[in-house]
Design a protein around this motif. Structure first.
Motif, PDB file in Angstrom:
ATOM      1  N   GLU A 291    -147.185  47.261 -16.754  1.00  0.00           N
ATOM      2  CA  GLU A 291    -146.477  47.477 -15.497  1.00  0.00           C
ATOM      3  C   GLU A 291    -146.374  46.185 -14.689  1.00  0.00           C
ATOM      4  N   CYS A 292    -147.439  45.394 -14.673  1.00  0.00           N
ATOM      5  CA  CYS A 292    -147.408  44.118 -13.947  1.00  0.00           C
ATOM      6  C   CYS A 292    -146.409  43.151 -14.568  1.00  0.00           C
ATOM      7  N   MET A 293    -146.380  43.090 -15.877  1.00  0.00           N
ATOM      8  CA  MET A 293    -145.429  42.200 -16.538  1.00  0.00           C
ATOM      9  C   MET A 293    -143.997  42.670 -16.300  1.00  0.00           C
ATOM     10  N   THR A 294    -143.769  43.962 -16.321  1.00  0.00           N
ATOM     11  CA  THR A 294    -142.440  44.510 -16.059  1.00  0.00           C
ATOM     12  C   THR A 294    -142.015  44.212 -14.623  1.00  0.00           C
ATOM     13  N   MET A 295    -142.929  44.380 -13.666  1.00  0.00           N
ATOM     14  CA  MET A 295    -142.617  44.084 -12.263  1.00  0.00           C
ATOM     15  C   MET A 295    -142.365  42.601 -12.061  1.00  0.00           C
TER      16      MET A 295
ATOM     17  N   LEU B  31    -141.110  40.512 -14.085  1.00  0.00           N
ATOM     18  CA  LEU B  31    -139.782  40.193 -14.600  1.00  0.00           C
ATOM     19  C   LEU B  31    -138.677  40.869 -13.790  1.00  0.00           C
ATOM     20  N   GLY B  32    -139.031  41.861 -12.988  1.00  0.00           N
ATOM     21  CA  GLY B  32    -138.034  42.565 -12.182  1.00  0.00           C
ATOM     22  C   GLY B  32    -137.148  43.478 -13.016  1.00  0.00           C
ATOM     23  N   LEU B  33    -137.700  44.023 -14.072  1.00  0.00           N
ATOM     24  CA  LEU B  33    -136.932  44.881 -14.966  1.00  0.00           C
ATOM     25  C   LEU B  33    -137.208  46.350 -14.652  1.00  0.00           C
ATOM     26  N   PRO B  34    -136.202  47.215 -14.793  1.00  0.00           N
ATOM     27  CA  PRO B  34    -136.404  48.631 -14.461  1.00  0.00           C
ATOM     28  C   PRO B  34    -137.160  49.419 -15.529  1.00  0.00           C
ATOM     29  N   ASN B  35    -137.165  48.940 -16.757  1.00  0.00           N
ATOM     30  CA  ASN B  35    -137.818  49.651 -17.862  1.00  0.00           C
ATOM     31  C   ASN B  35    -138.867  48.756 -18.508  1.00  0.00           C
ATOM     32  N   SER B  36    -139.546  49.281 -19.504  1.00  0.00           N
ATOM     33  CA  SER B  36    -140.559  48.524 -20.231  1.00  0.00           C
ATOM     34  C   SER B  36    -139.956  47.251 -20.824  1.00  0.00           C
ATOM     35  N   VAL B  37    -140.734  46.184 -20.829  1.00  0.00           N
ATOM     36  CA  VAL B  37    -140.255  44.897 -21.352  1.00  0.00           C
ATOM     37  C   VAL B  37    -139.891  44.986 -22.823  1.00  0.00           C
ATOM     38  N   PHE B  38    -140.451  45.942 -23.534  1.00  0.00           N
ATOM     39  CA  PHE B  38    -140.191  46.066 -24.962  1.00  0.00           C
ATOM     40  C   PHE B  38    -138.739  46.426 -25.271  1.00  0.00           C
ATOM     41  N   HIS B  39    -137.995  46.847 -24.260  1.00  0.00           N
ATOM     42  CA  HIS B  39    -136.585  47.181 -24.452  1.00  0.00           C
ATOM     43  C   HIS B  39    -135.662  46.005 -24.171  1.00  0.00           C
ATOM     44  N   TYR B  40    -136.222  44.832 -23.898  1.00  0.00           N
ATOM     45  CA  TYR B  40    -135.416  43.668 -23.539  1.00  0.00           C
ATOM     46  C   TYR B  40    -135.637  42.521 -24.522  1.00  0.00           C
ATOM     47  N   ASP B  41    -134.682  41.610 -24.512  1.00  0.00           N
ATOM     48  CA  ASP B  41    -134.699  40.451 -25.397  1.00  0.00           C
ATOM     49  C   ASP B  41    -135.850  39.520 -25.007  1.00  0.00           C
ATOM     50  N   TYR B  42    -136.775  39.318 -25.936  1.00  0.00           N
ATOM     51  CA  TYR B  42    -137.942  38.468 -25.672  1.00  0.00           C
ATOM     52  C   TYR B  42    -137.516  37.034 -25.378  1.00  0.00           C
ATOM     53  N   LEU B  43    -136.601  36.509 -26.150  1.00  0.00           N
ATOM     54  CA  LEU B  43    -136.187  35.106 -25.990  1.00  0.00           C
ATOM     55  C   LEU B  43    -135.548  34.852 -24.631  1.00  0.00           C
ATOM     56  N   LYS B  44    -134.865  35.837 -24.111  1.00  0.00           N
ATOM     57  CA  LYS B  44    -134.160  35.685 -22.840  1.00  0.00           C
ATOM     58  C   LYS B  44    -135.087  35.808 -21.630  1.00  0.00           C
ATOM     59  N   HIS B  45    -136.102  36.653 -21.718  1.00  0.00           N
ATOM     60  CA  HIS B  45    -136.917  36.978 -20.540  1.00  0.00           C
ATOM     61  C   HIS B  45    -138.356  36.447 -20.565  1.00  0.00           C
ATOM     62  N   SER B  46    -138.844  36.008 -21.699  1.00  0.00           N
ATOM     63  CA  SER B  46    -140.275  35.700 -21.808  1.00  0.00           C
ATOM     64  C   SER B  46    -140.724  34.474 -21.024  1.00  0.00           C
ATOM     65  N   ALA B  47    -139.827  33.551 -20.735  1.00  0.00           N
ATOM     66  CA  ALA B  47    -140.223  32.332 -20.021  1.00  0.00           C
ATOM     67  C   ALA B  47    -140.712  32.627 -18.604  1.00  0.00           C
ATOM     68  N   ALA B  48    -140.333  33.767 -18.072  1.00  0.00           N
ATOM     69  CA  ALA B  48    -140.702  34.111 -16.695  1.00  0.00           C
ATOM     70  C   ALA B  48    -142.067  34.789 -16.593  1.00  0.00           C
ATOM     71  N   THR B  49    -142.752  34.950 -17.702  1.00  0.00           N
ATOM     72  CA  THR B  49    -144.065  35.596 -17.661  1.00  0.00           C
ATOM     73  C   THR B  49    -145.162  34.639 -18.116  1.00  0.00           C
ATOM     74  N   THR B  50    -146.365  34.927 -17.722  1.00  0.00           N
ATOM     75  CA  THR B  50    -147.500  34.110 -18.133  1.00  0.00           C
ATOM     76  C   THR B  50    -148.020  34.602 -19.488  1.00  0.00           C
ATOM     77  N   LEU B  51    -148.755  33.740 -20.177  1.00  0.00           N
ATOM     78  CA  LEU B  51    -149.319  34.126 -21.460  1.00  0.00           C
ATOM     79  C   LEU B  51    -150.333  35.243 -21.270  1.00  0.00           C
ATOM     80  N   SER B  52    -150.231  36.246 -22.115  1.00  0.00           N
ATOM     81  CA  SER B  52    -151.166  37.364 -22.061  1.00  0.00           C
ATOM     82  C   SER B  52    -151.137  38.086 -23.396  1.00  0.00           C
ATOM     83  N   TRP B  53    -152.061  38.995 -23.557  1.00  0.00           N
ATOM     84  CA  TRP B  53    -152.114  39.814 -24.759  1.00  0.00           C
ATOM     85  C   TRP B  53    -150.826  40.609 -24.905  1.00  0.00           C
TER      86      TRP B  53
END
Length: 107
Positions: free
Chosen positions: A63-67, A69-91
């Motif tokens: 939920e924190c990673m989704t928030m 990124l400002g995405l309405p749904n789980s991050v798993f439904h989005y393109d990793y290459l496009k959105h991953s730079a905006a998040t910190t490294l985590s499990w």
């Protein structure tokens, strides 16, 4: 050894069986990265909605990673290459990357 136990695979299984192709009655794991990623995904699926400390940790992390990124749904439904730079490294980010690379979850 613990990874194999979690996947309900006998710890003493020979490498030839573990990494061998399915048509030769192997398990067909490609490498340790695939085995580890599959185990992490299994943990997420098993514990995500559970009322345990691990379940709550997984829910909060996703939920924190989704928030963030400002995405309405789980991050798993989005393109990793496009959105991953905006998040910190985590499990959870590594799991998202694994799922994206291996096509575990469709976009």
């Amino acid at each position: 050894k613990n990874v194999l136990a979690k996947l309900q695979i006998v710890r003493t299984v020979k490498r030839d069986v573990l990494y061998g192709p399915i048509h030769l009655q192997g398990i067909s794991f490609k490498n340790l990265y695939t085995l580890l990623g599959a185990t992490h995904y299994l943990l997420l699926v098993q514990f995500y909605n559970s009322d345990t400390d691990l379940g709550k940790l997984l829910q909060t992390s996703l939920e924190c990673m989704t928030m963030k990124l400002g995405l309405p749904n789980s991050v798993f439904h989005y393109d990793y290459l496009k959105h991953s730079a905006a998040t910190t490294l985590s499990w959870m980010k590594h799991l998202w990357q694994f799922c994206y690379i291996n096509g575990v979850i469709e976009q």
